[in-house]
Structures are given as structure tokens and as C-alpha cells.
Scaffold this motif. Sequence first.
Motif, mmCIF file in Angstrom:
data_model
loop_
_atom_site.group_PDB
_atom_site.id
_atom_site.type_symbol
_atom_site.label_atom_id
_atom_site.label_comp_id
_atom_site.label_asym_id
_atom_site.label_seq_id
_atom_site.Cartn_x
_atom_site.Cartn_y
_atom_site.Cartn_z
ATOM 1 N N UNK A 141 0.841 -1.200 0.000
ATOM 2 C CA UNK A 141 0.000 0.000 0.000
ATOM 3 C C UNK A 141 0.870 1.242 0.000
ATOM 4 N N UNK A 142 0.477 2.223 -0.778
ATOM 5 C CA UNK A 142 1.224 3.468 -0.853
ATOM 6 C C UNK A 142 0.838 4.400 0.296
ATOM 7 N N UNK A 143 -0.433 4.391 0.634
ATOM 8 C CA UNK A 143 -0.930 5.261 1.699
ATOM 9 C C UNK A 143 -0.841 4.532 3.030
ATOM 10 N N UNK A 144 -0.065 5.088 3.947
ATOM 11 C CA UNK A 144 0.076 4.481 5.270
ATOM 12 C C UNK A 144 -1.099 4.890 6.149
ATOM 13 N N UNK B 243 -4.835 9.076 8.126
ATOM 14 C CA UNK B 243 -5.303 9.917 9.225
ATOM 15 C C UNK B 243 -5.154 11.391 8.849
ATOM 16 N N UNK B 244 -4.016 11.748 8.246
ATOM 17 C CA UNK B 244 -3.798 13.138 7.848
ATOM 18 C C UNK B 244 -4.761 13.545 6.737
ATOM 19 N N UNK B 245 -5.049 12.635 5.823
ATOM 20 C CA UNK B 245 -5.994 12.908 4.744
ATOM 21 C C UNK B 245 -7.376 13.195 5.316
ATOM 22 N N UNK B 246 -7.813 12.342 6.230
ATOM 23 C CA UNK B 246 -9.131 12.519 6.846
ATOM 24 C C UNK B 246 -9.200 13.849 7.594
ATOM 25 N N UNK C 105 -1.193 17.698 -3.003
ATOM 26 C CA UNK C 105 -0.016 18.559 -2.814
ATOM 27 C C UNK C 105 0.260 18.773 -1.327
ATOM 28 N N UNK C 106 -0.800 19.003 -0.550
ATOM 29 C CA UNK C 106 -0.641 19.193 0.895
ATOM 30 C C UNK C 106 -0.024 17.955 1.552
ATOM 31 N N UNK C 107 -0.529 16.787 1.186
ATOM 32 C CA UNK C 107 -0.008 15.547 1.774
ATOM 33 C C UNK C 107 1.437 15.293 1.349
ATOM 34 N N UNK D 101 5.570 13.759 2.831
ATOM 35 C CA UNK D 101 6.670 13.381 1.958
ATOM 36 C C UNK D 101 6.308 12.211 1.054
ATOM 37 N N UNK D 102 5.022 11.890 0.948
ATOM 38 C CA UNK D 102 4.580 10.789 0.094
ATOM 39 C C UNK D 102 4.240 11.316 -1.287
ATOM 40 N N UNK D 103 4.592 10.568 -2.319
ATOM 41 C CA UNK D 103 4.213 10.923 -3.688
ATOM 42 C C UNK D 103 2.851 10.297 -3.962
#
Length: 126
Positions: free
Chosen positions: A73-76, A81-84, A100-102, A107-109
Motif C-alpha cells: 500500500x502506498x498510503x500508510x 489519518x492526515x488525509x481525513x 499537494x498538501x499531503x 513526503x509521500x508521492x
Amino acid sequence: MQTASTNICKIMSRSQELSEFKRGTVIGCHLCNKSTSEISLLLNIPRSAVSGIITKWKQLGTTATQPRSGKPRKMTERGQHMLKRTVRRNRQLSAESIAKDLQTLCGLQISTTLVDRELLGMGFHG
């Protein structure tokens, strides 16, 4: 009183992996010439699990869990949690600006498509 259907559901439900100790115990019993059924009854493990452990031990020489197949999985969980949290703060943000914010915060692409997919999985629509 339990009905047959609730009893079957308890039996058929997936459980966690067996501990290393329990898998070693299965192999020990196998080396002591116990049958699969006897080991199953003795350790209260399904026969199919006992058979799988023995087969794996014979083929690989180990009972350790092997890496799972598939793309990681790319999204940890931290990223989710930060996305939500980001979306709850401002629901008017576009997927592009959220991505862009994430990228700056974690530091995730992350692509906008992934952001859309994750938000849909979390229950955010539109």
C-alpha cells in the motif's frame, strides 16, 4: 441456546495467524508420529491448518510466515489519518490541492486518483 447457524459462523470465521510456538508444537507432534486429526483435536486447530503447517514445513523447512504477494500500500495509516483530518478541516479542497498538501506534510508521492479512491473508501463523497 445457540442455533446451528451461529455455531457455524463461529467455526467458519477467519482468525488470526497461529503463533510461532503453536506451529512448532504442530511440527513436534508430527515428528512424534501423531496423525493430523490427533494434532487437530489436541491443539484445537482446524485439520486444514495442521495439514498446511506440515506441508509448508516439509517444502520450505520452516514454519515462519512468508511475505504476502501483491503490491504494498502506498498510503500508510498515518497518511490516511492526515488525509481525513485535512478533508474534515476544509471540505471544499480539490483532490489536487489535497495531494499537494499531503506531499509536503508526509513526503509521500500521492496522485489525485489515490486521494479520490481513499476518500471514497473512507465514506467521503463528491
